[in-house]
Design an enzyme around this catalytic site. Structure first.
Site, mmCIF file in Angstrom:
data_model
loop_
_atom_site.group_PDB
_atom_site.id
_atom_site.type_symbol
_atom_site.label_atom_id
_atom_site.label_comp_id
_atom_site.label_asym_id
_atom_site.label_seq_id
_atom_site.Cartn_x
_atom_site.Cartn_y
_atom_site.Cartn_z
ATOM 1 N NE ARG A 24 -2.590 -1.104 3.180
ATOM 2 C CZ ARG A 24 -3.256 -1.501 4.248
ATOM 3 N NH1 ARG A 24 -4.542 -1.369 4.309
ATOM 4 N NH2 ARG A 24 -2.634 -2.016 5.276
ATOM 5 C CG ASP A 67 6.917 -26.001 7.410
ATOM 6 O OD1 ASP A 67 8.073 -25.702 7.786
ATOM 7 O OD2 ASP A 67 6.063 -26.467 8.184
ATOM 8 C CG HIS A 68 11.019 -21.221 7.598
ATOM 9 N ND1 HIS A 68 9.973 -21.078 8.467
ATOM 10 C CD2 HIS A 68 12.135 -21.125 8.359
ATOM 11 C CE1 HIS A 68 10.432 -20.901 9.688
ATOM 12 N NE2 HIS A 68 11.746 -20.929 9.666
ATOM 13 C CG HIS A 70 7.992 -24.889 11.602
ATOM 14 N ND1 HIS A 70 7.702 -24.636 10.283
ATOM 15 C CD2 HIS A 70 7.996 -23.684 12.205
ATOM 16 C CE1 HIS A 70 7.544 -23.332 10.109
ATOM 17 N NE2 HIS A 70 7.704 -22.732 11.261
HETATM 18 C C1 BG6 Z 1 8.046 -19.363 12.569
HETATM 19 C C2 BG6 Z 1 7.276 -19.126 13.833
HETATM 20 O O1 BG6 Z 1 7.278 -20.119 11.664
HETATM 21 O O2 BG6 Z 1 9.249 -20.058 12.862
HETATM 22 C C3 BG6 Z 1 8.111 -18.341 14.821
HETATM 23 O O3 BG6 Z 1 6.080 -18.420 13.539
HETATM 24 C C4 BG6 Z 1 9.451 -19.009 15.032
HETATM 25 O O4 BG6 Z 1 7.424 -18.186 16.061
HETATM 26 C C5 BG6 Z 1 10.125 -19.346 13.713
HETATM 27 O O5 BG6 Z 1 10.259 -18.129 15.800
HETATM 28 C C6 BG6 Z 1 11.370 -20.197 13.928
HETATM 29 O O6 BG6 Z 1 12.077 -20.320 12.720
HETATM 30 P P1 BG6 Z 1 13.648 -20.566 12.712
HETATM 31 O O7 BG6 Z 1 13.990 -20.762 11.280
HETATM 32 O O8 BG6 Z 1 14.287 -19.342 13.308
HETATM 33 O O9 BG6 Z 1 13.908 -21.779 13.555
#
Ligand code: BG6
Length: 486
Positions: free
Chosen positions: A51, A179-180, A242
């Site tokens: 925005r 989902d990283h 995760h």
């Molecule tokens: C995110 C969560 O998906 O993953 C956060 O919403 C969390 O709360 C984070 O801190 C952790 O990711 P990483 O890669 O730092 O372990």
């Protein structure tokens, strides 16, 4: 061992929510790293929308500042930063209204690049609106991709609703749910370890494995995300996604091929095999105030909060391979260290032949460490070297990745891998809609159970290992957690 870079096809990546924290902190730096690595063809364009009333020059300045903040100096190269900024464009846009859409369509439809991807770094409540706008405004092409971030719903019904909204405009093979954790190097390595070696498979089952621990410990608190986090808690924020993905990759059967749907079919079977978890196998906690920070309720801005900032669960995978093997999951904020590990603890030999069997040696264990310092280590017992009796001692067989990387080569961030997979059209490391729904189908009754029981989370010290109840969860089974340490 030099990393092999296979350039992707030239692309147009349109980032919605480009002024936001995730885009500035993760997505744009990840793209910069890939450009430096030589993976991004020069004609590709990254088009930010939000925005904010900026033009492309103002956006480039904002991104320049973010790269200075989030990219370590050792990896910042002035010429590469300039090349990267030249790839950036910006269009102010109102996702719910008319503003900006025609300009965006003009930009991407004139002289388009072969691959088009829309990255929705926005609240899930906007997914449906943006998807409909993309098709109504003629921006969606037959093979364009749409990328969405978590949280993907807060329960089964909301996840189904989001899936339906996306499915209205995009086919499942165009939808990339991030989902990283699946982009983390060691998580992928877990699949290589299991399925590219013949050594482990014969012992990867209930006959030889005593139990499995999955820990994702964080030292940070809710960090200004109290509003979101207090409505979610550790179960929804971390376990449903995760930890569930880590559990799936650990427990799944070998897929027939390393291809998106084969892998995801196997993960889905694991989720469907999960047993319901009784209250007696759940420990929820909330951190107390510590020397360097307030308590959870203050951080979350809710003095009466019953939300958990820590959870430990004993989970059973009810299938042929894992019957009787507990999977202990734990995750929490403001713990002693940032540490994520999967630990497979093997059964002891059937008969102790060495002197002093009462001096318990450690069971063999395989430690798959995601962060920090990615590594896979097998802990074995050997004879303690030297004279003076026969004593056993434990040694780690270390497969630290750092040793196999070239000096100066960096471990890629999860987003680098995932973004390039989107452009390549590879969905293996993304969650399919039915997988997300199955994970909520498992999580919902567990959450409902503690809500009905008005369960109160157990306080734990910030900077510690979590509530005592979590230790007791394993002690009662004559087991113990591996220590949380960096
Ligand atoms: C995110 C969560 O998906 O993953 C956060 O919403 C969390 O709360 C984070 O801190 C952790 O990711 P990483 O890669 O730092 O372990």
């Amino acid at each position: 061992m030099a990393a092999k870079i296979i350039p992707v096809s030239p692309f147009d990546l349109i980032v919605f929510g480009a002024s936001g924290d995730l885009a500035q902190r993760k997505i744009l730096p990840a793209l910069y790293y890939r450009l430096v690595a030589g993976q991004i063809p020069p004609q590709s364009r990254i088009i930010g929308t939000a925005r904010s009333d900026w033009d492309s020059a103002a956006f480039r300045q904002k991104v320049r500042d973010s790269l200075e903040k989030y990219v370590p100096e050792s990896r910042r190269d002035a010429a590469a930063v300039e090349r990267f900024l030249e790839r950036l464009f910006y269009i102010p846009l109102d996702v719910k209204g008319d503003r900006g859409w025609a300009e965006l369509a003009d930009l991407v439809n004139t002289d388009p690049n072969p691959v088009r991807a829309f990255y929705l770094s926005v609240a899930p409540s906007l997914f449906g609106t943006i998807a409909s706008q993309l098709s109504a405004r003629g921006l969606r092409t037959p093979d364009s991709r749409i990328v969405v971030e978590k949280p993907f719903g807060h329960d089964l019904a909301s996840a189904q609703e989001l899936n339906a909204q996306l499915a209205h405009c995009f086919r499942e093979d165009q939808i990339y749910r991030i989902d990283h954790y699946l982009g983390k190097e060691t998580v992928q390595n877990l699949m290589a370890l299991r399925f590219a070696n013949s050594l482990l498979e014969p012992v990867w089952n209930a006959q030889h494995v005593d139990h499995i621990q999955i820990t994702v410990a964080e030292s940070i608190g809710v960090e200004g995300r109290g509003g979101y986090y207090d409505g979610a808690g550790a179960m929804r924020d971390m376990v449903q996604n995760h930890l569930m993905q880590m559990l799936c990759l650990t427990a799944m059967e070998p897929p027939a091929r390393f291809a998106a749907n084969d892998v995801r079919d196997e993960k889905l079977k694991v989720i469907r095999s999960l047993e319901d978890v009784p209250l007696s196998d759940i420990v929820r906690g909330q951190y107390r105030a510590g020397a360097d920070g307030a308590d959870y309720r203050t951080d979350a801005g809710n003095p009466d909060s019953l939300t958990e900032s820590f959870i430990a669960l004993k989970v059973k995978v009810s299938n042929w391979r894992w019957a009787g093997v507990p999977f202990y999951l734990r995750t929490g904020k403001r713990l002693r260290a940032r540490m994520s590990e999967i630990i497979v603890v093997f059964k002891d030999p059937p008969h102790a032949i060495f002197p002093h069997p009462e001096r318990r040696h450690n069971s063999n264990s395989l430690i798959i460490r995601l962060q920090p310092d990615e590594a896979i280590t097998m802990h074995m017992n050997i004879k303690e070297p030297g004279q003076g009796g026969f004593r056993l001692t434990e040694v780690p067989l270390d497969m630290s990745f750092a040793d196999t990387l070239d000096k100066g080569e960096e471990m890629a961030d999860a987003y680098e891998r995932l973004l390039m997979d989107v452009i390549r059209g590879d969905q293996t490391l993304f969650m399919r809609g039915d997988e997300v729904e199955a994970a909520w189908r498992w999580a919902d009754p567990i959450i409902a159970r503690w809500q009905e029981a008005e369960d109160i989370p157990e306080p734990y010290d910030a900077g510690g290992s979590g509530p005592d109840g979590a230790l007791a969860l394993l002690h009662r089974d004559n087991r113990r957690w591996r220590a949380i340490e960096a």
